[in-house]
Design a protein around this motif. Structure first.
Motif, mmCIF file in Angstrom:
data_model
loop_
_atom_site.group_PDB
_atom_site.id
_atom_site.type_symbol
_atom_site.label_atom_id
_atom_site.label_comp_id
_atom_site.label_asym_id
_atom_site.label_seq_id
_atom_site.Cartn_x
_atom_site.Cartn_y
_atom_site.Cartn_z
ATOM 1 N N SER A 67 0.854 -1.194 0.000
ATOM 2 C CA SER A 67 0.000 0.000 0.000
ATOM 3 C C SER A 67 0.885 1.236 0.000
ATOM 4 C CB SER A 67 -0.918 0.008 1.228
ATOM 5 O OG SER A 67 -0.162 0.267 2.405
ATOM 6 N N LEU A 68 0.245 2.388 0.032
ATOM 7 C CA LEU A 68 0.995 3.635 0.096
ATOM 8 C C LEU A 68 1.865 3.727 1.352
ATOM 9 C CD1 LEU A 68 -1.524 6.381 -1.137
ATOM 10 C CD2 LEU A 68 0.503 5.533 -2.318
ATOM 11 N N LEU A 69 1.501 2.969 2.372
ATOM 12 C CA LEU A 69 2.281 3.020 3.610
ATOM 13 C C LEU A 69 3.690 2.494 3.402
ATOM 14 C CD1 LEU A 69 -0.348 1.867 6.261
ATOM 15 C CD2 LEU A 69 0.247 4.162 5.519
ATOM 16 N N ASN A 70 3.871 1.551 2.472
ATOM 17 C CA ASN A 70 5.207 1.048 2.178
ATOM 18 C C ASN A 70 6.118 2.169 1.695
ATOM 19 O OD1 ASN A 70 3.189 -1.293 1.694
ATOM 20 N ND2 ASN A 70 5.160 -2.329 1.905
ATOM 21 N N LEU A 71 5.552 3.102 0.967
ATOM 22 C CA LEU A 71 6.320 4.255 0.507
ATOM 23 C C LEU A 71 6.498 5.270 1.625
ATOM 24 C CD1 LEU A 71 7.623 6.040 -1.712
ATOM 25 C CD2 LEU A 71 5.327 6.904 -2.198
ATOM 26 N N GLN A 72 5.434 5.524 2.375
ATOM 27 C CA GLN A 72 5.471 6.577 3.400
ATOM 28 C C GLN A 72 6.498 6.309 4.489
ATOM 29 O OE1 GLN A 72 1.512 7.260 4.892
ATOM 30 N NE2 GLN A 72 0.662 7.529 2.843
ATOM 31 N N TYR A 73 6.762 5.069 4.776
ATOM 32 C CA TYR A 73 7.735 4.749 5.816
ATOM 33 C C TYR A 73 9.127 4.500 5.250
ATOM 34 C CZ TYR A 73 3.768 4.388 8.955
ATOM 35 O OH TYR A 73 2.645 4.665 9.700
ATOM 36 N N SER A 74 9.333 4.815 3.978
ATOM 37 C CA SER A 74 10.644 4.623 3.354
ATOM 38 C C SER A 74 11.392 5.945 3.302
ATOM 39 C CB SER A 74 10.481 4.069 1.940
ATOM 40 O OG SER A 74 9.970 5.072 1.066
ATOM 41 N N GLN A 75 12.712 5.855 3.095
ATOM 42 C CA GLN A 75 13.526 7.057 2.980
ATOM 43 C C GLN A 75 13.254 7.812 1.684
ATOM 44 O OE1 GLN A 75 15.332 8.218 5.537
ATOM 45 N NE2 GLN A 75 14.439 6.467 6.596
ATOM 46 N N TRP A 76 12.762 7.109 0.672
ATOM 47 C CA TRP A 76 12.386 7.775 -0.575
ATOM 48 C C TRP A 76 11.320 8.839 -0.314
ATOM 49 C CZ3 TRP A 76 15.165 7.169 -4.841
ATOM 50 C CH2 TRP A 76 15.899 5.994 -5.010
ATOM 51 N N PHE A 77 10.485 8.598 0.662
ATOM 52 C CA PHE A 77 9.403 9.520 0.994
ATOM 53 C C PHE A 77 9.848 10.544 2.029
ATOM 54 C CE2 PHE A 77 5.620 10.898 3.276
ATOM 55 C CZ PHE A 77 4.712 11.127 2.259
ATOM 56 N N ASN A 78 10.514 10.087 3.072
ATOM 57 C CA ASN A 78 10.813 10.955 4.213
ATOM 58 C C ASN A 78 11.987 11.900 3.992
ATOM 59 O OD1 ASN A 78 8.761 9.983 5.975
ATOM 60 N ND2 ASN A 78 9.933 8.113 6.279
ATOM 61 N N LEU A 79 13.020 11.445 3.276
ATOM 62 C CA LEU A 79 14.210 12.286 3.113
ATOM 63 C C LEU A 79 13.932 13.588 2.357
ATOM 64 C CD1 LEU A 79 17.197 9.816 2.563
ATOM 65 C CD2 LEU A 79 16.706 11.267 4.532
ATOM 66 N N PRO A 80 13.224 13.562 1.226
ATOM 67 C CA PRO A 80 12.971 14.845 0.549
ATOM 68 C C PRO A 80 12.114 15.792 1.377
ATOM 69 C CG PRO A 80 11.729 13.074 -0.499
ATOM 70 C CD PRO A 80 12.702 12.426 0.443
ATOM 71 N N ILE A 81 11.176 15.242 2.159
ATOM 72 C CA ILE A 81 10.358 16.093 3.030
ATOM 73 C C ILE A 81 11.227 16.718 4.110
ATOM 74 C CG2 ILE A 81 8.506 16.098 4.741
ATOM 75 C CD1 ILE A 81 7.092 13.983 3.127
ATOM 76 N N THR A 82 12.083 15.906 4.729
ATOM 77 C CA THR A 82 12.990 16.413 5.762
ATOM 78 C C THR A 82 13.927 17.465 5.190
ATOM 79 O OG1 THR A 82 12.924 14.255 6.868
ATOM 80 C CG2 THR A 82 14.712 15.752 7.478
ATOM 81 N N PHE A 83 14.432 17.212 3.991
ATOM 82 C CA PHE A 83 15.342 18.165 3.338
ATOM 83 C C PHE A 83 14.628 19.483 3.055
ATOM 84 C CE2 PHE A 83 17.219 19.858 -0.655
ATOM 85 C CZ PHE A 83 18.480 20.182 -0.153
ATOM 86 N N ALA A 84 13.406 19.411 2.547
ATOM 87 C CA ALA A 84 12.639 20.627 2.247
ATOM 88 C C ALA A 84 12.366 21.428 3.513
ATOM 89 C CB ALA A 84 11.332 20.267 1.552
ATOM 90 N N VAL A 85 12.001 20.736 4.588
ATOM 91 C CA VAL A 85 11.749 21.410 5.870
ATOM 92 C C VAL A 85 13.021 22.099 6.368
ATOM 93 C CG1 VAL A 85 11.202 21.045 8.304
ATOM 94 C CG2 VAL A 85 9.840 19.903 6.537
ATOM 95 N N ALA A 86 14.163 21.397 6.271
ATOM 96 C CA ALA A 86 15.436 21.963 6.729
ATOM 97 C C ALA A 86 15.794 23.203 5.924
ATOM 98 C CB ALA A 86 16.545 20.918 6.614
ATOM 99 N N VAL A 87 15.589 23.145 4.608
ATOM 100 C CA VAL A 87 15.905 24.295 3.750
ATOM 101 C C VAL A 87 15.025 25.489 4.107
ATOM 102 C CG1 VAL A 87 15.833 25.176 1.388
ATOM 103 C CG2 VAL A 87 16.807 22.922 1.846
#
Length: 281
Positions: A67-87
């Motif tokens: 399901s979409l949860l497999n993506l949401q708990y992966s680094q493919w999903f979380n790293l770009p969000i974390t990077f955008a927040v940090a920027v």
């Protein structure tokens, strides 16, 4: 109002290239991640079912549906969000300090504009808020695209088709980052982004203290931020100290709303005073 909107548009334009890069990284990372995760799942399915002879029912029971949860708990999903927040956090500092950088400090031109100086402050805060909301809107669109992508790649008997709201913050997602960046109710939206907006105002006020008083201003800014946060979180601190919840959730929400108005209003008032009385051209 017209001058304020021009200032907001100006601030957005100064960051637009970096903003598009952040959006591009987010889109590319999540779509590539969805493709790879779905492909890995199908390869595992083929190996277990067609090579090892495992039944489809047993495979699904053991490995679960994708399901979409497999993506949401992966680094493919979380790293770009974390990077955008940090920027964006870094840019909350840079949006002020770049105006003082260089030989021809641009802040002097801004302060000489025929508009109230507080509009500069509010325009910078509004620009950051609009950029945050823009990335959130992009994420909602991406979730729909990723859901369609998953349906296209994986057979129906191997996947769990979660609704977007289920994948954002419902019982199925149980703590996903989406529960924070995309609240599932209007009240949660007010809490998450209201607090975030307040923090931006506090940060801007602390920066103006530093710009007004230089080295002493660092202490003033840090002190102001500490006092502001203590005031806002005082009800929670008191409840922790006494060891019980003395307010009902509705009462706590109303009290925090009042404190939010006090802290945010104070930040704007102090910043207006500093811009008009202490920051000179």
């Amino acid at each position: 109002m017209n001058n304020f909107l021009k200032l907001v548009n100006f601030e957005l334009g100064r960051f637009i290239k970096v903003y598009f890069i952040l959006a591009g990284i987010t889109v590319a990372s999540q779509l590539i991640g969805m493709a790879l995760i779905a492909n890995d799942y199908l390869e595992m399915f083929n190996e277990e079912v067609y090579t090892n002879g495992t039944s489809i029912e047993l495979f699904v029971e053991y490995y679960g549906e994708i399901s979409l949860l497999n993506l949401q708990y992966s680094q493919w999903f979380n790293l770009p969000i974390t990077f955008a927040v940090a920027v964006l956090i870094i840019y909350s500092f840079f949006i002020w300090y770049r105006d003082w950088l260089g030989k021809n400090t641009f802040i002097y031109r801004l302060l000489m504009l025929p508009t109230a100086r507080i509009n500069i402050y509010l325009a910078k805060a509004s620009a950051i808020f609009l950029m945050v909301l823009g990335l959130v809107a992009l994420q909602v669109v991406l979730l729909n695209v990723e859901s369609s992508m998953l349906k296209w790649m994986v057979p129906a008997n191997l996947r769990a088709d979660l609704g977007i709201m289920e994948s954002i913050g419902g019982l199925h997602s149980g703590g996903s980052m989406l529960a924070v960046i995309i609240p599932t109710s209007f009240i949660q939206f007010l809490i998450h982004y209201g607090v975030g907006f307040m923090v931006v105002f506090i940060l801007f006020t602390a920066i103006l203290f530093e710009r007004s008083y230089r080295f002493k201003g660092i202490a003033y800014g840090v002190g102001y931020a500490i006092v502001a946060f203590v005031v806002f979180f005082a009800p929670f601190v008191v409840e922790i100290i006494i060891g019980r919840n003395y307010l009902f959730p509705t009462e706590l929400f109303i009290l925090e709303g009042i404190l939010w108005i006090v802290v945010t209003g104070s930040s704007i008032w102090v910043s207006n005073y500093l811009l008009n009385k202490k920051v000179t051209v």
